[in-house]
Scaffold this active site. Structure first.
Site, mmCIF file in Angstrom:
data_model
loop_
_atom_site.group_PDB
_atom_site.id
_atom_site.type_symbol
_atom_site.label_atom_id
_atom_site.label_comp_id
_atom_site.label_asym_id
_atom_site.label_seq_id
_atom_site.Cartn_x
_atom_site.Cartn_y
_atom_site.Cartn_z
ATOM 1 N N GLY A 1 0.809 -1.220 0.000
ATOM 2 C CA GLY A 1 0.000 0.000 0.000
ATOM 3 C C GLY A 1 0.839 1.265 0.000
ATOM 4 N N LYS B 1 4.809 12.225 -2.207
ATOM 5 C CA LYS B 1 5.611 11.091 -1.729
ATOM 6 C C LYS B 1 6.492 11.590 -0.587
ATOM 7 C CE LYS B 1 8.656 7.368 -3.289
ATOM 8 N NZ LYS B 1 9.196 6.685 -4.464
ATOM 9 N N ARG C 1 -1.468 0.283 -9.549
ATOM 10 C CA ARG C 1 -0.397 -0.681 -9.853
ATOM 11 C C ARG C 1 -0.975 -2.091 -9.982
ATOM 12 N NH1 ARG C 1 3.701 1.846 -6.406
ATOM 13 N NH2 ARG C 1 3.009 3.990 -6.224
ATOM 14 N N ASP D 1 4.255 -4.356 -7.118
ATOM 15 C CA ASP D 1 3.665 -3.124 -6.567
ATOM 16 C C ASP D 1 4.288 -1.892 -7.210
ATOM 17 O OD1 ASP D 1 5.872 -4.304 -5.002
ATOM 18 O OD2 ASP D 1 5.841 -2.415 -3.909
HETATM 19 P P1 AMP Z 1 9.232 0.394 -2.531
HETATM 20 O O1 AMP Z 1 10.187 -0.735 -2.501
HETATM 21 O O2 AMP Z 1 9.863 1.757 -2.305
HETATM 22 O O3 AMP Z 1 8.358 0.407 -3.714
HETATM 23 O O4 AMP Z 1 8.286 0.229 -1.248
HETATM 24 C C1 AMP Z 1 7.621 -0.948 -0.905
HETATM 25 C C2 AMP Z 1 6.574 -0.641 0.132
HETATM 26 O O5 AMP Z 1 7.173 -0.041 1.279
HETATM 27 C C3 AMP Z 1 5.489 0.324 -0.325
HETATM 28 O O6 AMP Z 1 4.281 -0.105 0.234
HETATM 29 C C4 AMP Z 1 5.944 1.631 0.250
HETATM 30 O O7 AMP Z 1 4.867 2.508 0.463
HETATM 31 C C5 AMP Z 1 6.561 1.199 1.572
HETATM 32 N N1 AMP Z 1 7.573 2.134 2.048
HETATM 33 C C6 AMP Z 1 8.796 2.373 1.530
HETATM 34 N N2 AMP Z 1 9.440 3.308 2.251
HETATM 35 C C7 AMP Z 1 8.605 3.684 3.247
HETATM 36 C C8 AMP Z 1 8.680 4.621 4.327
HETATM 37 N N3 AMP Z 1 9.741 5.363 4.540
HETATM 38 N N4 AMP Z 1 7.613 4.718 5.144
HETATM 39 C C9 AMP Z 1 6.519 3.970 4.944
HETATM 40 N N5 AMP Z 1 6.385 3.077 3.975
HETATM 41 C C10 AMP Z 1 7.404 2.926 3.126
HETATM 42 MG MG MG Z 2 6.851 1.220 -4.435
#
Ligand code: AMP
Ligand code: MG
Length: 541
Positions: A110, A133, A210, A280
């Site tokens: 999410g 973001k 997505r 995702d």
């Molecule tokens: P990503 O690998 O950046 O696409 O992230 C995978 C998941 O981790 C997604 O659901 C992002 O929203 C969550 N996510 C990544 N970084 C953070 C963060 N600093 N705080 C909260 N959720 C995060």
């Molecule tokens: Mg992501």
């Protein structure tokens, strides 16, 4: 408090928030990390920040959102795009999605640090979703903080815009704002946490849906939600296909296969490595989305991935991107299977990916070489031998293709030519001049002779070939070390280079002979070979 000025240009934006209007939302209104069942999204407000300041914005994005320049340089803009003030019509929410991460089902992910503000309908009637973001905790933040740091935000902002100007389908970026707050990050997950400046990017795309937005409901057996979000997606973004029915779902899936294939062909063309092709991070619109530990090929190494988190397996290496896209589409097919009830037609749509990717890749390669068409009888070998050559010594991919247009070809059979003179335009492409051995030069010359034959066959004058090639082989890309230099300066409070790169990358195919620009087209300097941020990145951002 000062009263708000009456006519703020930002207040003129018109919103139409279909996603929240038409799809079921989370009943729980408190904001804490949790599993969100039976809903496509949760309403959540961005967290307020203390000292928002706009570092840079994209003129083109502001333009299509009908935002005049005065609006973008106002304090109000920084407040709005840091999430401190909501404009009338904004209805912030985080969407619920799941995903396969590195090949394994990860359950609910999410929008953990992305908050959607709403969809703007511009004066052309186009729909543009705005998303912050790094705007704070959401129900999907799991154990993380919902924030983003300056370095990753600079990378996302610049790369989104650079990709757009390269002609690669991508989400866009309106603004990059620093929050005035510090965020703690352990960049390489090795016990060295450090305070970094916090930042927020406002991303813009017709939709941020997505593959994972469909997968989560299929995985949970929420078939009603699966159908609703699929119908919503088709009605809103694929309305030319008609209303939801088994055949329309199949047409839609086939279109997703097609656009995804086209997107990956573009990545291969410009040497872009996404780095985290989890499901995702796959846009349903075939847009490049989620600029994390991405990178650009410097020397042409098909095994390269910038992502240190993926170092052992190299799942998301350059050469594996088409296979990963296909695998991800297979997961999307599994997710929507309940709507179709038959494997065979889904498989046929997946075959369309393979077919489109193959055709478009051949076309792309022939364009990179300035040929008028792809000839299956000759060009497979021509392409394969070229790619083998590029790998045989450390060769900068961008410089090589750009400079190949300068190699004088198109006449005769090259028999009596001075080879050193002929290949001299390619000199700048080599990282290790000692690798340019006699044997290498001989193979390169052999290849050039074959390439020359094709050019002679097609009768392409040098000028035309150069012009064609320069339209698809960029001179300027967001080289990994350039992004890092801009970040180093920004972390010292100097934001000039971000603006400079943004300007440069608006015209990646132009020569840009103005003083100072040529340095940006040069190959990676030696100091950057193993420097963190230049060749190695992690998911920490
Ligand atoms: P990503 O690998 O950046 O696409 O992230 C995978 C998941 O981790 C997604 O659901 C992002 O929203 C969550 N996510 C990544 N970084 C953070 C963060 N600093 N705080 C909260 N959720 C995060
Ligand atoms: Mg992501």
């Amino acid at each position: 408090m000062n009263p708000a000025p009456k006519h703020r240009p930002l207040d003129k934006l018109t919103f139409d928030n279909r996603f929240v209007d038409e799809l079921p939302g989370d009943k729980e209104t408190k904001n804490f990390p949790r599993q969100v069942l039976g809903a496509c999204y949760s309403r959540v407000s961005p967290t307020k920040v203390t000292h928002p300041k706009t570092l840079v914005y994209s003129k083109e994005v502001a333009d299509f959102l009908d935002l005049p320049q005065e609006a973008c340089v106002s304090n109000d803009f920084a407040q709005v795009f840091a999430g401190n003030r909501l404009i009338a019509g904004m209805e912030p929410y985080a969407s619920c999605y799941g995903g396969h991460q590195f090949g394994h089902w990860a359950g609910q992910l999410g929008d953990g640090r992305a908050i959607n503000l709403g969809d703007v309908i511009n004066s052309q009637g186009e729909r543009w979703a705005l998303q912050l973001k790094g705007a704070g905790l959401t129900p999907y933040s799991r154990t993380a903080d919902g924030l983003a740091v300056l370095r990753s935000s600079v990378r996302e902002f610049l790369c989104s815009e650079a990709m757009y100007h390269l002609g690669v389908p991508t989400t866009r970026a309106l603004s990059l704002v620093i929050t005035g707050e510090q965020v703690i990050r352990d960049m390489f997950y090795n016990g060295n946490p450090k305070a970094e400046p916090g930042a927020i990017v406002c991303r813009v795309a017709p939709s941020f849906i997505r593959f994972g937005n469909f997968q989560i409901h299929a995985a949970r057996g929420e078939l009603d939600l699966l159908r609703k979000i699929t119908d919503y997606t088709i009605n809103t973004h694929f309305s030319h296909l008609g209303k939801g029915s088994k055949d329309v779902y199949l047409d839609w899936f086939e279109e997703v296969c097609r656009t995804t294939a086209q997107m990956v062909v573009h990545w291969q063309r410009v040497g872009f490595v996404h780095g985290v092709m989890n499901t995702d991070n796959m846009s349903i619109l075939g847009l490049t989305i989620d600029y994390g530990p991405y990178g650009w090929l410097e020397n042409y190494d098909p095994d390269w991935t910038p992502n240190t988190t993926d170092k052992a397996e190299r799942r998301y290496r350059y050469s594996n991107q088409p296979a990963c896209a296909f695998w991800n589409l297979g997961q999307l097919a599994n997710a929507i299977y309940p709507l179709v009830g038959e494997v065979e037609p889904l498989q046929q749509a997946l075959d369309v990916f393979t077919q489109v990717f193959g055709e478009q890749w051949n076309l792309m390669m022939s364009q990179k070489l300035g040929l008028s068409r792809y000839d299956p009888d000759q060009d497979d070998d021509l392409f394969a031998e070229l790619l083998a050559l590029l790998q045989s010594v450390e060769t900068d991919m961008t410089i090589f293709f750009r400079q190949l247009a300068e190699v004088g070809l198109g006449e005769g059979n090259l028999e009596d030519i001075d080879v050193e003179m002929l290949i001299q335009p390619l000199d700048d492409a080599y990282y290790l001049p000692e690798q340019k051995t006699l044997a290498y030069v001989a193979s390169l010359f052999d290849w050039l002779k074959r390439y020359n034959q094709r050019i002679v066959q097609e009768g392409i004058p040098q000028e035309i070939r150069r012009e064609r090639m320069n339209r698809v082989n960029p001179k300027y890309v967001l080289r990994n070390y350039l992004a890092q230099l801009a970040i180093d300066k920004a972390e010292q409070g100097d934001f000039e280079m971000i603006a400079e790169l943004l300007e440069l990358l608006r015209h990646p195919y132009d020569e840009q002979p103005e003083p100072g620009k040529a340095a940006y087209a040069m190959k990676r300097p030696e100091w950057a070979r193993h420097r963190a941020g230049c060749s190695m990145l992690s998911c920490s951002s």
